[in-house]
Structures are given as structure tokens and as C-alpha cells.
Design an enzyme around this catalytic site. Sequence first.
Site, short mmCIF file in Angstrom:
data_model
loop_
_atom_site.label_atom_id
_atom_site.label_comp_id
_atom_site.label_asym_id
_atom_site.label_seq_id
_atom_site.Cartn_x
_atom_site.Cartn_y
_atom_site.Cartn_z
CD GLU A 98 23.07 0.46 -33.18
OE1 GLU A 98 22.48 1.47 -33.56
OE2 GLU A 98 22.48 -0.61 -32.93
CG ASP A 99 20.61 4.90 -33.37
OD1 ASP A 99 20.97 3.78 -32.94
OD2 ASP A 99 19.43 5.14 -33.72
CG ASP A 102 17.09 1.43 -24.57
OD1 ASP A 102 17.35 1.95 -23.48
OD2 ASP A 102 15.92 1.14 -24.90
N GLY A 104 20.68 -3.20 -25.28
CA GLY A 104 21.85 -3.93 -25.79
C GLY A 104 21.48 -5.10 -26.67
CG LEU A 107 26.19 -3.51 -30.01
CD1 LEU A 107 26.52 -3.13 -31.45
CD2 LEU A 107 26.79 -2.49 -29.04
CE LYS A 130 17.81 5.65 -24.20
NZ LYS A 130 16.37 5.41 -24.31
P1 IMP Z 1 18.34 -1.84 -27.81
O1 IMP Z 1 18.28 -3.09 -28.64
O2 IMP Z 1 17.34 -1.85 -26.68
O3 IMP Z 1 19.73 -1.49 -27.35
O4 IMP Z 1 17.78 -0.69 -28.71
C1 IMP Z 1 18.47 -0.15 -29.72
C2 IMP Z 1 17.55 0.59 -30.66
O5 IMP Z 1 16.37 1.13 -30.02
C3 IMP Z 1 18.30 1.78 -31.19
O6 IMP Z 1 19.08 1.43 -32.31
C4 IMP Z 1 17.19 2.75 -31.50
O7 IMP Z 1 16.68 2.49 -32.78
C5 IMP Z 1 16.12 2.44 -30.48
N1 IMP Z 1 16.18 3.37 -29.33
C6 IMP Z 1 16.44 3.04 -28.04
N2 IMP Z 1 16.38 4.12 -27.24
C7 IMP Z 1 16.11 5.17 -28.05
C8 IMP Z 1 15.93 6.59 -27.81
O8 IMP Z 1 16.04 7.12 -26.69
N3 IMP Z 1 15.64 7.35 -28.91
C9 IMP Z 1 15.52 6.83 -30.16
N4 IMP Z 1 15.68 5.53 -30.42
C10 IMP Z 1 15.97 4.70 -29.38
#
Ligand code: IMP
Length: 176
Positions: A98-99, A102, A104, A107, A130
Site C-alpha cells: 500500500e502507498d 490513513d 484504515g 486496508l 498516519k
Molecule cells: P484510508 O482508507 O483512509 O486508510 O485511506 C487510504 C487511501 O487514501 C490511500 O490508499 C490513498 O489513496 C488515500 N490517502 C490518504 N491519505 C493520503 C495522503 O496524505 N496523500 C495521498 N493519498 C492519501
Amino acid sequence: MTGSAKVLISEAQIRARVAELGAQISHDYRDAGELMMVGILKGSFIFLADLARALAIPRRVDFLSISSYGLRGNKAGALRLILDLREPIRNRHVLVVEDIVDTGHTLAYLLEMLAARHPASLKTCALVTKPSRRERHVPIEYVGFEIPDAWVVGYGLDYKDRYRTLPYIGVIEPDQ
Ligand code: IMP
């Protein structure tokens, strides 16, 4: 167009950390046979390219893509698989690449979906996390960098599909 951003993690720091992760993963999977690396598009494509080449074990690469409706902070219900793996993963050792993690939710959705396919093992490597933004607990066995709450770009990460090809990880303001 690709703009610039304030450097948070330099190109040299990324290179050194990817080498460390590669060595650690190679060691951990030394008896696993072959590792199936699953890159999550689009954000992981540069990290995966470097990490795959930093490994000293047999590995193959596949991709999947998730779309999220709306803005950041989506709940799992708003996520949808838009590109699936080309190969089955049953009885294979799978490493999700994963890049960034944030909240979660992405994932958590992915791990649940992949676990249902009965891989031999299922772990995650995230370039950036994060922790202060987490809403779902998700296991991440390999972490590149922990950062505070900020929107980061570069090395595959985007803002509105821009900045992905910056060689470093930088910070922009969300309305820039
Ligand atoms: P989550 O589901 O909130 O964990 O978000 C994951 C996805 O949000 C990542 O795979 C990114 O595509 C995007 N994302 C969250 N934070 C960032 C950031 O700081 N920069 C770029 N993409 C982000």
C-alpha cells in the site's frame, strides 16, 4: 501538471528505507517459496517497483484497484473493487503493498476480501502511515514511515492525480 511540495521525506531517505524493508522482507520470507506482491493502484506503483527490486527472494507481482466514493475518510461501505487480481492467491504467501494507510478503512476492506480467498499467509507493507488518523485497527507488518496528520504527495502519492512522479514525499495544503 506536476507542482512542487515541501520535502518531508527525501529521495535518499526513501531509498535507504526501501532497501531496509527489502532486506527484512527477504529475510522473513526466506523459506516461503515465492512471495506474491499485491500492489494497490494507483498509489503504490512506484513504491512497489522499487520494493520488488529490493527483494532477494522469488517474487511475483499483481495489482488491484479500489475506488472510493466521496472524499477522504470514507467508510468501508463506500469502497468498491474496480480491478481484481489476475491470478488466484489460494495457498500463496501474499504481501499487500500500500502507498499510505490513513483511516484504515481501505486496508481493512482489502484484507477481509483477500483473506476470504485463503492465502497461505497475508501481510501488509505500507510506505507511509498516519497513526493519529486511524479509525479501524489494521495490522501493518512492514511500515516505511510514520507521519503526522498531513496530506502528502510524491513517490506515487497524489493530490487530485497530480504530484505522483515527484521523487520525494512532500506536503501540500489540500486547497493548493
Ligand atoms: P484510508 O482508507 O483512509 O486508510 O485511506 C487510504 C487511501 O487514501 C490511500 O490508499 C490513498 O489513496 C488515500 N490517502 C490518504 N491519505 C493520503 C495522503 O496524505 N496523500 C495521498 N493519498 C492519501
